[in-house]
Every structure is written in C-alpha cells, then in structure tokens.
Design a protein around this motif. Structure first.
Motif, PDB file in Angstrom:
ATOM      1  N   ALA A   1       0.975  -1.460   0.253  1.00  0.00           N
ATOM      2  CA  ALA A   1      -0.187  -0.258   0.163  1.00  0.00           C
ATOM      3  C   ALA A   1       0.667   0.771   0.346  1.00  0.00           C
ATOM      4  CB  ALA A   1      -0.801  -0.251   1.171  1.00  0.00           C
ATOM      5  N   LEU A   2       1.878   1.499  -0.827  1.00  0.00           N
ATOM      6  CA  LEU A   2       2.533   2.174  -1.309  1.00  0.00           C
ATOM      7  C   LEU A   2       2.383   3.637  -1.903  1.00  0.00           C
ATOM      8  CD1 LEU A   2       6.238   0.781  -1.774  1.00  0.00           C
ATOM      9  CD2 LEU A   2       4.950   1.358   0.581  1.00  0.00           C
ATOM     10  N   VAL A   3       2.776   4.912  -1.570  1.00  0.00           N
ATOM     11  CA  VAL A   3       1.916   5.538  -2.121  1.00  0.00           C
ATOM     12  C   VAL A   3       3.052   7.059  -2.630  1.00  0.00           C
ATOM     13  CG1 VAL A   3       0.259   5.495  -0.614  1.00  0.00           C
ATOM     14  CG2 VAL A   3       1.507   7.278  -0.024  1.00  0.00           C
ATOM     15  N   THR A   4       1.911   7.994  -3.814  1.00  0.00           N
ATOM     16  CA  THR A   4       3.422   9.170  -3.976  1.00  0.00           C
ATOM     17  C   THR A   4       3.401  10.167  -2.750  1.00  0.00           C
ATOM     18  OG1 THR A   4       1.628  10.395  -5.480  1.00  0.00           O
ATOM     19  CG2 THR A   4       3.242   8.265  -7.248  1.00  0.00           C
ATOM     20  N   GLY A   5       2.281   9.831  -2.259  1.00  0.00           N
ATOM     21  CA  GLY A   5       2.521  11.403  -1.044  1.00  0.00           C
ATOM     22  C   GLY A   5       1.035  11.721  -1.125  1.00  0.00           C
ATOM     23  N   GLY A   6       0.054  12.464   0.203  1.00  0.00           N
ATOM     24  CA  GLY A   6      -1.229  12.922  -0.150  1.00  0.00           C
ATOM     25  C   GLY A   6      -1.331  12.061   1.101  1.00  0.00           C
ATOM     26  N   PRO A   7      -2.502  11.004   1.046  1.00  0.00           N
ATOM     27  CA  PRO A   7      -3.501  10.551   1.946  1.00  0.00           C
ATOM     28  C   PRO A   7      -3.115   9.015   1.493  1.00  0.00           C
ATOM     29  CG  PRO A   7      -4.794  11.489   0.029  1.00  0.00           C
ATOM     30  CD  PRO A   7      -3.625  11.519  -0.457  1.00  0.00           C
ATOM     31  N   ALA A   8      -3.348   8.107   2.211  1.00  0.00           N
ATOM     32  CA  ALA A   8      -3.517   6.617   2.070  1.00  0.00           C
ATOM     33  C   ALA A   8      -4.022   6.109   1.439  1.00  0.00           C
ATOM     34  CB  ALA A   8      -3.219   5.649   4.102  1.00  0.00           C
ATOM     35  N   LEU A   9      -3.574   4.771   1.169  1.00  0.00           N
ATOM     36  CA  LEU A   9      -4.581   3.705   0.290  1.00  0.00           C
ATOM     37  C   LEU A   9      -5.925   2.854   0.916  1.00  0.00           C
ATOM     38  CD1 LEU A   9      -2.172   3.300  -1.839  1.00  0.00           C
ATOM     39  CD2 LEU A   9      -4.271   3.289  -3.334  1.00  0.00           C
ATOM     40  N   VAL A  10      -6.669   3.060   0.928  1.00  0.00           N
ATOM     41  CA  VAL A  10      -7.875   2.394   1.105  1.00  0.00           C
ATOM     42  C   VAL A  10      -7.592   1.627   1.578  1.00  0.00           C
ATOM     43  CG1 VAL A  10     -10.319   1.695   1.123  1.00  0.00           C
ATOM     44  CG2 VAL A  10      -9.806   4.273   0.851  1.00  0.00           C
ATOM     45  N   ASN A  11      -7.640   0.725   2.380  1.00  0.00           N
ATOM     46  CA  ASN A  11      -7.092  -0.875   2.586  1.00  0.00           C
ATOM     47  C   ASN A  11      -7.636  -1.550   3.111  1.00  0.00           C
ATOM     48  OD1 ASN A  11      -5.346  -3.514   2.666  1.00  0.00           O
ATOM     49  ND2 ASN A  11      -3.448  -2.076   3.349  1.00  0.00           N
ATOM     50  N   THR A  12      -9.023  -2.166   3.497  1.00  0.00           N
ATOM     51  CA  THR A  12     -10.154  -2.074   4.428  1.00  0.00           C
ATOM     52  C   THR A  12      -9.537  -4.603   4.356  1.00  0.00           C
ATOM     53  OG1 THR A  12     -11.622  -2.549   3.029  1.00  0.00           O
ATOM     54  CG2 THR A  12     -11.191  -0.559   4.880  1.00  0.00           C
ATOM     55  N   ALA A  13     -10.982  -4.978   4.244  1.00  0.00           N
ATOM     56  CA  ALA A  13     -11.050  -6.742   3.885  1.00  0.00           C
ATOM     57  C   ALA A  13     -11.770  -6.347   3.227  1.00  0.00           C
ATOM     58  CB  ALA A  13     -12.299  -7.041   4.875  1.00  0.00           C
ATOM     59  N   SER A  14     -12.538  -5.025   2.361  1.00  0.00           N
ATOM     60  CA  SER A  14     -13.295  -4.915   1.067  1.00  0.00           C
ATOM     61  C   SER A  14     -12.342  -4.150   0.117  1.00  0.00           C
ATOM     62  CB  SER A  14     -14.532  -4.333   0.909  1.00  0.00           C
ATOM     63  OG  SER A  14     -15.410  -5.425   1.958  1.00  0.00           O
ATOM     64  N   PHE A  15     -12.178  -3.817   0.645  1.00  0.00           N
ATOM     65  CA  PHE A  15     -10.662  -3.206  -0.709  1.00  0.00           C
ATOM     66  C   PHE A  15      -9.598  -3.570  -0.436  1.00  0.00           C
ATOM     67  CE2 PHE A  15     -14.847  -0.510  -1.161  1.00  0.00           C
ATOM     68  CZ  PHE A  15     -15.026  -0.615  -1.642  1.00  0.00           C
ATOM     69  N   THR A  16      -8.932  -3.955  -1.629  1.00  0.00           N
ATOM     70  CA  THR A  16      -7.767  -3.783  -2.075  1.00  0.00           C
ATOM     71  C   THR A  16      -6.872  -2.699  -2.740  1.00  0.00           C
ATOM     72  OG1 THR A  16      -8.077  -6.609  -2.038  1.00  0.00           O
ATOM     73  CG2 THR A  16      -5.830  -5.866  -2.627  1.00  0.00           C
ATOM     74  N   PRO A  17      -5.660  -2.299  -2.243  1.00  0.00           N
ATOM     75  CA  PRO A  17      -4.959  -1.151  -2.864  1.00  0.00           C
ATOM     76  C   PRO A  17      -4.524  -1.673  -4.254  1.00  0.00           C
ATOM     77  CG  PRO A  17      -4.462  -1.398  -0.207  1.00  0.00           C
ATOM     78  CD  PRO A  17      -4.921  -2.751  -0.849  1.00  0.00           C
ATOM     79  N   ARG A  18      -4.570  -0.840  -5.050  1.00  0.00           N
ATOM     80  CA  ARG A  18      -3.629  -0.723  -6.661  1.00  0.00           C
ATOM     81  C   ARG A  18      -2.542   0.323  -6.883  1.00  0.00           C
ATOM     82  NH1 ARG A  18      -4.408  -5.850  -7.706  1.00  0.00           N
ATOM     83  NH2 ARG A  18      -4.384  -5.110  -9.938  1.00  0.00           N
ATOM     84  N   THR A  19      -3.578   1.130  -7.184  1.00  0.00           N
ATOM     85  CA  THR A  19      -2.134   2.355  -7.688  1.00  0.00           C
ATOM     86  C   THR A  19      -2.248   3.399  -7.057  1.00  0.00           C
ATOM     87  OG1 THR A  19      -3.981   3.474  -9.093  1.00  0.00           O
ATOM     88  CG2 THR A  19      -3.223   1.839 -10.025  1.00  0.00           C
ATOM     89  N   SER A  20      -1.246   4.657  -6.895  1.00  0.00           N
ATOM     90  CA  SER A  20      -1.321   5.120  -6.534  1.00  0.00           C
ATOM     91  C   SER A  20      -0.220   6.241  -8.015  1.00  0.00           C
ATOM     92  CB  SER A  20      -0.650   6.349  -5.375  1.00  0.00           C
ATOM     93  OG  SER A  20       0.281   7.440  -4.780  1.00  0.00           O
ATOM     94  N   THR A  21      -1.041   7.686  -7.930  1.00  0.00           N
ATOM     95  CA  THR A  21      -0.263   8.498  -9.279  1.00  0.00           C
ATOM     96  C   THR A  21       0.021  10.307  -8.508  1.00  0.00           C
ATOM     97  OG1 THR A  21      -1.904   7.328 -11.276  1.00  0.00           O
ATOM     98  CG2 THR A  21      -1.229   9.594 -10.847  1.00  0.00           C
ATOM     99  N   GLY A  22       1.042  10.489  -8.725  1.00  0.00           N
ATOM    100  CA  GLY A  22       1.046  12.412  -7.967  1.00  0.00           C
ATOM    101  C   GLY A  22       1.813  12.958  -9.262  1.00  0.00           C
ATOM    102  N   TYR A  23       1.618  14.638  -8.258  1.00  0.00           N
ATOM    103  CA  TYR A  23       2.488  15.200  -9.339  1.00  0.00           C
ATOM    104  C   TYR A  23       3.233  15.875  -8.359  1.00  0.00           C
ATOM    105  CZ  TYR A  23      -1.807  18.225 -10.073  1.00  0.00           C
ATOM    106  OH  TYR A  23      -3.255  19.158  -9.021  1.00  0.00           O
ATOM    107  N   ASP A  24       4.071  16.980  -8.918  1.00  0.00           N
ATOM    108  CA  ASP A  24       4.671  18.022  -8.140  1.00  0.00           C
ATOM    109  C   ASP A  24       4.541  19.258  -9.309  1.00  0.00           C
ATOM    110  OD1 ASP A  24       4.425  16.814  -5.663  1.00  0.00           O
ATOM    111  OD2 ASP A  24       6.897  16.222  -6.656  1.00  0.00           O
ATOM    112  N   LEU A  25       4.185  20.549  -9.347  1.00  0.00           N
ATOM    113  CA  LEU A  25       4.502  21.659 -11.028  1.00  0.00           C
ATOM    114  C   LEU A  25       5.253  22.395  -8.680  1.00  0.00           C
ATOM    115  CD1 LEU A  25       1.523  21.626 -12.595  1.00  0.00           C
ATOM    116  CD2 LEU A  25       3.520  20.364 -13.366  1.00  0.00           C
ATOM    117  N   GLY A  26       6.440  23.127  -9.010  1.00  0.00           N
ATOM    118  CA  GLY A  26       7.222  23.967  -8.355  1.00  0.00           C
ATOM    119  C   GLY A  26       7.770  24.440  -9.021  1.00  0.00           C
ATOM    120  N   ILE A  27       8.600  25.385  -7.750  1.00  0.00           N
ATOM    121  CA  ILE A  27       9.818  26.351  -8.131  1.00  0.00           C
ATOM    122  C   ILE A  27      11.015  26.331  -6.634  1.00  0.00           C
ATOM    123  CG2 ILE A  27       8.481  28.399  -7.210  1.00  0.00           C
ATOM    124  CD1 ILE A  27      10.163  29.889  -8.922  1.00  0.00           C
ATOM    125  N   ARG A  28      12.347  25.993  -6.972  1.00  0.00           N
ATOM    126  CA  ARG A  28      13.019  26.345  -6.077  1.00  0.00           C
ATOM    127  C   ARG A  28      13.975  26.655  -6.179  1.00  0.00           C
ATOM    128  NH1 ARG A  28      18.415  23.566  -6.790  1.00  0.00           N
ATOM    129  NH2 ARG A  28      17.967  25.813  -8.036  1.00  0.00           N
TER     130      ARG A  28
END
Length: 395
Positions: A365-392
């Motif tokens: 149940a690894l993610v790119t960031g943000g909220p956790a994946l729903v991980n219950t007896a009914s739902f199995t974690p599948r995909t996590s997509t993330g993006y960053d648009l920024g300035i440094r």
C-alpha cells in the motif's frame, strides 16, 4: 594598541567563517489513489478513490534554513558546526524552526573528522545520492517508502525506522578526503534510555533500553565519472527488556552512478530485514520480514534543463508458514515509475515538474504522497499517482 586590536580582529576573521544558507521550495501537488474490490459476484463494490490537491514544500529540494561555520585551529586542524532546520514555507512553518535536519559540532584534521550530534544515517546516503529525485517529492524512490512504512508481520506491526534518514545522539568518524577517491564513515547513535539492575522492577516507561540505538557505516570510491558505495546499518526500533526481545531493522545497500556526459546512469540494490530477536527461545517465534529493493535511474542535461527518470521496486517476503493442503499466499510487492524535468532559470532558481505512479500488488500500500490508500477487508490497494509543479530558490 588600537592598530594591534584591529590586526588581531582581522586575523580572527580570516581564520574563521560563518555561512547562512537555505532553500525555499514550493509546489502545487496532486495525488490520486485507487483501491479495488476484488471479490467476485454481487458483493463486489468496484473501486474507491482518495485524492488531494495541495500546496506543498520540498518537491525538488528540501526547504531548509541553516548556519554552518569553521575555525582554523592550525596544524591542519579545524573545528566546525552545522545547524540546519526544516522549513515548511507553504504554511509559514507552523510550530517554529528547530534544527532537526542536522545539528552537529566537529573536529577535523589530516586524520579525518569526528562529528557529534544529529546527522544523516550512513545507510540513507546511498538511497538519496543514487536516486535521480533525491528522495523528495512525488518521484522519490520506493526504497525510502519501504524503510519508513514497513509491512505488518503476523499480529505485530513494526512502526517504521526512526533512524532511517537521520540519527540523534550520534558519534561519527569520517575518512579524510585525500585517499585517492576513497571515502567512508562509521557511526554509532546512543539510545540514552534508562536501565535497571532489576528488570522486573523497571517502570514500564523505562524498560526499553535499546530502542533508538543505531550502528552503521559506509565505504565508497569516487573518481571521474564513477561513484560507487556500499553501506550497512542496524537500527533498534523497539525492545522490551522484561520480555527479552529487541525489534530491529538491518539494512545493506549498494549504489553506483556513471556520468557519460550526455546522460548519467544511477542504480541501487537494497536489502533490509525487520526482525525480532529473543534473549531466550520463545514458544512461538514471530517471523521476520525481508524486503528487497531495486532502483534504475538516469539524468540527462537538455539545454538549460535536466530530464530525470527512475524505476524502482520493492518485494516483501513475509516468511509466512503455509498450512498443509493450502495454497501459499503471494507476498506483497510494488513498482514505481517517475519522470521529471527541471528548468534552471539561474544557478539558484529552477522550475520543475514531476509525475509518478506506484502499482501495488498483494497487499502492498505504498503511495506517491498525500492520503493513504483505502486498505480494508473489502478493498485492496492498487495504484497511486502523483505530480509536483514547483519552483525552487537556493541561497
């Protein structure tokens, strides 16, 4: 006398220096995580998605504010200090600035450097140096996630490795820089917990005497376009003196990079074992969790910018015992692809964009960031997509 005082002040100024430095990094980041109901028939509820859009910090480089200084002691020796704190510039640093990124004082000479305080763990260096995304932002390697969020084993859950990135109360020794490209360090962190000569009378709050201890080291070679290093660390993440158990994470990793000019290739292999050691043979032994991770990446200069890409994976071995007549359950695993581009407006200021996706299987149940994946007896974690648009901006 006035001239002598001015001369002495000038000499002192020439022999010591203090530098103010920092990074302010902000990004618009988005995350979308999907879990799926894999049960057959009418009970199947389809999929559930969690998402978030946020203004974040540290998408390209970690936001920070620091002070560092050195004093020449003569004879090739120098004293130094380094105080560095994390900035959360997206919210104005709620809670105030503390020097938890690094707070060290050191003494160095021809024989090397001895450094005391809170510092980076020896085993973390390979994960961040050989990751094109520097273990920050949506593109950070999965090898980092495997250390911070290890899977449960049996009925017991390991709560992550607090000594993964940095260790407090550490004593470190670093090799001198004039060894023909060879570099390295040894590190020990004191747990500083209260012990008792009568374990049964030790208060519950003080019966963990090993938790927080870290022992590690790293040795490498850098010459021209080649850089290669291997590291090992043993971190005590929990123990119970009365019960005679110690939970630890043992990590070994090997990383390398080679710069061809038009492209720089990076790679790493990591192996960690989360285990419980017993002072005496227990009636039931909790199985270890073994994790193997890989990373392949590259960076390529394109005009004033830099293309970044990486593929990382982690495979868990829960060492489960399968009862006779039953099929073995598959072990969790995760894969991550990350792509990014950095455009340098100057030596200090850059715009960047990153997109990444994690694919989980068999309970990972690894993610790119943000909220956790729903991980219950009914739902199995599948995909996590993330993006960053920024300035440094660095200073």
């Amino acid at each position: 006398m006035a001239c002598a005082a001015l001369a002495a002040a000038g000499l002192a100024s020439a022999q010591s220096s203090v530098t103010l430095f920092g990074v302010v990094d902000a990004a618009l980041s988005g995350y979308s995580n999907r879990s799926r109901d894999e049960r057959p028939g009418a009970v199947n509820q389809g999929s559930v998605r969690t998402s978030q859009t946020a203004l974040t910090n540290s998408g390209y480089n970690s936001s920070r504010l620091g002070f560092r200084g050195t004093e020449d002691l003569g004879g090739g020796m120098a004293a130094g200090f380094w105080l560095e704190g994390q900035l959360t510039n997206d919210d104005g640093n709620v809670g105030g600035l503390s020097f938890t990124r690094r707070s060290t004082v050191s003494l160095s000479g021809p024989w090397g450097e001895v450094r005391l305080g809170r510092d980076y763990a020896a085993t973390f260096w390979n994960d961040t140096v050989y990751d094109p995304f520097g273990t920050v932002g949506a593109g950070a390697t999965l090898l980092m996630a495997a250390q911070l969020y290890p899977l449960p084993t049996g009925t017991r859950t390991f709560g992550g490795n607090p000594n993964y990135v940095r260790t407090s109360n550490s004593v470190g020794y670093f090799l001198p820089p004039n060894l023909g490209g060879v570099y390295g360090e040894l590190q020990y962190s004191l747990p500083e917990n209260v012990g008792s000569s009568q374990p049964s009378s030790t208060p519950v709050a003080a019966n963990s005497t090993r938790t927080g201890r870290y022992v590690g080291g790293r040795i490498g070679y850098a010459s021209g376009p080649l850089d290669i290093a291997i590291a090992y660390g043993n971190s005590a993440i929990g123990d119970n003196h009365d019960a005679g158990t110690t939970d630890s994470v043992k990590t070994v990793n090997l990383g390398a990079s080679y710069d061809f000019g038009v492209v720089k290739l990076l790679g790493e292999v990591s192996r960690l074992r989360t285990r419980r050691a017993y002072d005496a043979a227990p009636p039931v032994r909790t199985p270890d969790v073994d994790t193997t991770g890989f990373l392949l990446g590259l960076t390529a200069p394109v005009g004033a910018g830099l293309v970044r890409a990486s593929w990382s994976q982690v495979d868990y071995d829960l060492n489960r015992v399968t009862p006779p007549g039953m099929a073995a359950l598959p072990d969790p695993k995760a894969r991550k692809l990350a792509l990014g581009y950095v455009y340098n407006l100057s030596k200090r200021t850059a715009l960047y964009a990153t997109v990444a996706q994690v694919r989980n299987r068999n309970g990972a149940a690894l993610v790119t960031g943000g909220p956790a994946l729903v991980n219950t007896a009914s739902f199995t974690p599948r995909t996590s997509t993330g993006y960053d648009l920024g300035i440094r901006h660095a200073f």
